[in-house]
Design an enzyme around this catalytic site. Sequence first.
Site, PDB file in Angstrom:
ATOM      1  N   ASP A   1      -5.351 -16.175   6.175  1.00 60.08           N
ATOM      2  CA  ASP A   1      -6.540 -16.623   5.682  1.00 60.08           C
ATOM      3  C   ASP A   1      -7.156 -17.519   6.643  1.00 60.08           C
ATOM      4  O   ASP A   1      -8.377 -17.517   6.882  1.00 60.08           O
ATOM      5  CB  ASP A   1      -6.156 -17.647   4.471  1.00 60.08           C
ATOM      6  CG  ASP A   1      -4.886 -18.208   4.280  1.00 60.08           C
ATOM      7  OD1 ASP A   1      -3.974 -17.590   4.854  1.00 60.08           O
ATOM      8  OD2 ASP A   1      -4.729 -19.259   3.747  1.00 60.08           O
TER       9      ASP A   1
ATOM     10  N   ASP B   1      -6.518  -4.026   6.142  1.00 61.40           N
ATOM     11  CA  ASP B   1      -7.581  -3.381   5.670  1.00 61.40           C
ATOM     12  C   ASP B   1      -8.834  -4.401   5.381  1.00 61.40           C
ATOM     13  O   ASP B   1     -10.015  -3.926   5.739  1.00 61.40           O
ATOM     14  CB  ASP B   1      -7.291  -2.875   3.903  1.00 61.40           C
ATOM     15  CG  ASP B   1      -8.123  -2.052   3.403  1.00 61.40           C
ATOM     16  OD1 ASP B   1      -9.073  -1.596   4.141  1.00 61.40           O
ATOM     17  OD2 ASP B   1      -7.728  -1.500   2.161  1.00 61.40           O
TER      18      ASP B   1
ATOM     19  N   TYR C   1       0.879  -1.274   0.134  1.00 62.00           N
ATOM     20  CA  TYR C   1      -0.010   0.013  -0.096  1.00 62.00           C
ATOM     21  C   TYR C   1       0.885   1.370   0.044  1.00 62.00           C
ATOM     22  O   TYR C   1       0.301   2.274  -0.006  1.00 62.00           O
ATOM     23  CB  TYR C   1      -0.776  -0.016   1.282  1.00 62.00           C
ATOM     24  CG  TYR C   1      -2.300  -0.606   1.130  1.00 62.00           C
ATOM     25  CD1 TYR C   1      -2.335  -1.588   0.145  1.00 62.00           C
ATOM     26  CD2 TYR C   1      -3.470  -0.086   1.917  1.00 62.00           C
ATOM     27  CE1 TYR C   1      -3.709  -2.080  -0.123  1.00 62.00           C
ATOM     28  CE2 TYR C   1      -4.723  -0.556   1.693  1.00 62.00           C
ATOM     29  CZ  TYR C   1      -4.727  -1.504   0.686  1.00 62.00           C
ATOM     30  OH  TYR C   1      -6.053  -2.212   0.687  1.00 62.00           O
TER      31      TYR C   1
ATOM     32  N   LYS D   1       1.013 -13.420   6.069  1.00 67.54           N
ATOM     33  CA  LYS D   1       1.174 -14.195   4.995  1.00 67.54           C
ATOM     34  C   LYS D   1       2.744 -14.749   4.969  1.00 67.54           C
ATOM     35  O   LYS D   1       3.033 -14.779   3.781  1.00 67.54           O
ATOM     36  CB  LYS D   1       0.595 -13.745   3.870  1.00 67.54           C
ATOM     37  CG  LYS D   1      -0.839 -13.592   3.831  1.00 67.54           C
ATOM     38  CD  LYS D   1      -1.566 -15.028   3.789  1.00 67.54           C
ATOM     39  CE  LYS D   1      -1.166 -15.783   2.544  1.00 67.54           C
ATOM     40  NZ  LYS D   1      -2.050 -17.240   2.519  1.00 67.54           N
TER      41      LYS D   1
END
Length: 420
Positions: free
Chosen positions: A285, A309, A149, A219
């Site tokens: 996840d 986000d 980002y 992740k």
Amino acid sequence: MNARIEKRDNSLLVPENPVIPFIEGDGIGKEITPAVREIIDAAVRKAYEGRRAIEWREVLAGEKAWRETGSWLPDETMTLLRENLVAIKGPLTTPVGEGIRSLNVTLRQTLDLYACQRPVRWFRGVPSPVLHPERVNMCIFRENTEDIYAGIEWMSGSDEAKKFYRFLSEEMGVSKVRFPDTSAFGVKPVSVEGTERIVRAAISYALDMGMPSVTIVHKGNIMKYTEGGFKKWGYALAEREFGDKVFTFSRYESLRKEHGEQVAAGALSEARSAGKLIIKDIITDAFLQNSLLKPEDYSVIVTLNLNGDYISDQLAAMVGGIGISPGANINYVTGHAIFEATHGTAPDMAGKGIANPCSLLLSAVMMLEYLGWTKPATMITESLEMVFTQGYATPDLANMVTGGKALTTNEFAQRLITML
Ligand code: NAD
């Protein structure tokens, strides 16, 4: 006498009548901001019997600033925000084609507001899509300045994208780009300092609030050096700076490898009984699934920008959506903080007087807590719960429950004030 809030020796010095700049906001900002100021003033007056009061000072940004000064974000606004440390802000229209990508991003970058803090809890009476919303009580710390980002990207077909690809293939030996001629590229910077300051903020908050755990969400299984680095540096900081106050799952792992499962489990249970803060981690996840199935397993969440986000909106939806979810962007080192509505300007309902003021209101409650003014903060959250339990809400929530009684923004504010 009015005075400025200051940061000295790691703590915030708050006078009895602090000047707090506010940005009214565009669209529904004009409706929710005055309502919220009125509620805050009433709660502070009642809690401190007139000994304390906020001296609100309007600063311009967004459409109102553009109309009155020809600038979307006048220099004077930035000066006042810089000088007064703490501010509150309604939603702002994102200017299209005006050279500013987003006013919110500009504010965050200019003041280096690296921590986006989003508490997520449920209020009895608020409609929720999950079976047990009462089990949701989390606070997200989203890193605000790095990650994919950061805004470092090049358009497909541009000279920059071609040059970047040449660098990748010729100098870095990268041969994995599947369609190089049409690929756009983005860069994902994640640093040790950026990680450490957000993880430090999350752990300090958890310890201050007596929360049971901090979960690093990442992740790192796929992005080993960026997201994996975030996890590794986060654990290292927890052990180095917080020592005996925490028990980390990286310690658990090393005990397990060295002495077996039983010893590691024993150390964990001992740490729990001693009231230590547990620092753990989970792949993003899995977190998105588990936070729906077992939200009670999570309390403070610390994560990178993009993950944060997605996670913020999923968790917000579990307790009633963006109309009621508060947020703040904070630099814990300088003390600068902007408390803001997490939704946008809602052009579809602007001017109708029916917008839900709760996102901005609960952000203002966070602001009171940040100032150390916890009494009026608690009075507002308790009154809010009573109002919701009686079935009163603005139409976005009232229309979703049987027997819900819909109020305008102003009627809702007045009902809340009488409850204080
Ligand atoms: P939005 O959040 O304004 O609206 C999305 C939906 O949520 C709409 O249906 C709206 O009616 C509803 N909603 C939003 N706030 C509500 C409230 N307080 N009470 C009841 N319902 C509410 O998002 P959008 O339509 O995508 O964006 C509109 C404008 O706001 C754009 O210019 C966008 O760039 C800007 N924006 C600003 C911020 C910010 O300032 N932090 C955040 C998001 C969007």
